[in-house]
Design an enzyme around this catalytic site. Structure first.
Site, PDB file in Angstrom:
ATOM      1  CG  MET A 162      -1.943   0.873   1.024  1.00 30.16           C
ATOM      2  SD  MET A 162      -3.160   0.517  -0.352  1.00 30.16           S
ATOM      3  CE  MET A 162      -3.528   2.164  -1.005  1.00 30.16           C
ATOM      4  CE1 TYR A 163       5.535   5.279   2.519  1.00 30.51           C
ATOM      5  CE2 TYR A 163       7.392   3.881   1.922  1.00 30.51           C
ATOM      6  CZ  TYR A 163       6.775   5.017   2.254  1.00 30.51           C
ATOM      7  OH  TYR A 163       8.010   5.997   2.405  1.00 30.51           O
TER       8      TYR A 163
END
Length: 259
Positions: A162-163
């Site tokens: 997600m980062y």
């Protein structure tokens, strides 16, 4: 390493350098060095004690500076920051989009809220601050935008899906803006660090130790970067001497990815 590097005292003399996430580990290294090289720093952060921290980093001998507390993931916060910089100093030469920080966890453990916060903190802060700053720079015919990306976008680091989605957007924004605004004398680049020594990583929180070790093992130099090593790369790209570099991602990664 980093701390003993020579400082170019006049490199940013008279220039206005806006740095987001200025109260954190990398941000503090950037503003400290920018001020030592003559810049008027506009330091932005959303931390409750951000202004006190920034004042401590800059000390009493820095050129005139100011602090802006704002939520930069929305247009109003970013507009407030850029307006404060230009009204206080009458110009804007450099924007360093350093605000970010990831909620790092396995992809399936993310909630809609943590997904949204990760994108807000990393991508939308960069989008909105760049959107507001570039209009000022375009009018002046000069500007430097330096984004903080992530080496994990290239190496698929563990638990970073997600980062990486958010930082990958920052990398893509860099190339698009660089091509669009080159004709206006504005360069746009990204510095992509690997694991970096910050107060958080140095505190060795138990839940993150295993992840830190996996990251360190990917680095041929065998250690994390210092914040000052990252700041050195940022300020080079922010300087006039980097005038023919735009649309690039410069990895500060100890060799964890190459080429």
């Amino acid at each position: 390493m980093g701390e003993t590097e020579p400082v170019l005292a006049d490199r940013f003399r008279g220039q206005v350098v806006v740095v987001t996430g200025a109260a954190g580990g990398i941000g503090s290294a950037i503003i400290t060095r920018a001020a030592r090289e003559g810049a008027h720093v506009v330091a932005a952060d959303r931390a409750p004690d951000g202004e006190r921290k920034v004042a401590g980093f800059l000390g009493g001998n820095a050129p005139e500076w100011c602090y802006v507390g704002a939520e930069l993931s929305n247009r109003d916060g970013a507009e407030h920051l850029i307006a404060e910089a230009t009204s206080r100093f009458g110009r804007l030469d450099v924007l360093v989009n350093n605000a970010g920080g990831g909620i790092i966890k396995p992809f399936l453990d993310h909630s809609p809220e943590t997904m949204r916060e990760t994108v807000d903190r990393n991508l939308w802060t960069t989008v909105w601050c760049s959107h507001r700053a570039v209009a000022v720079m375009r009018g002046a015919g000069y500007g430097r935008i330096v984004n903080i990306g992530a080496d994990s976008v290239r190496n698929g680091l563990y638990e970073h899906a997600m980062y990486n989605a958010a930082k990958g957007g920052v990398h893509a924004l860099t190339t698009g803006m660089a091509r669009e605004f080159a004709v206006d004398g504005i360069t746009v680049n990204t510095v992509a660090p690997t694991g970096t020594e910050t107060p958080f990583t140095l505190s060795r929180p138990p839940e993150a130790v295993g992840r830190f070790e996996k990251t360190r093992r990917l680095i041929p130099l065998g250690r994390f970067a210092t914040a000052s090593e990252v700041a050195s790369a940022v300020l080079y790209l922010a300087s006039r001497e980097a005038s023919f570099i735009t649309g690039q991602v410069l990895s500060v990664n100890g060799g964890s990815t190459m080429l």
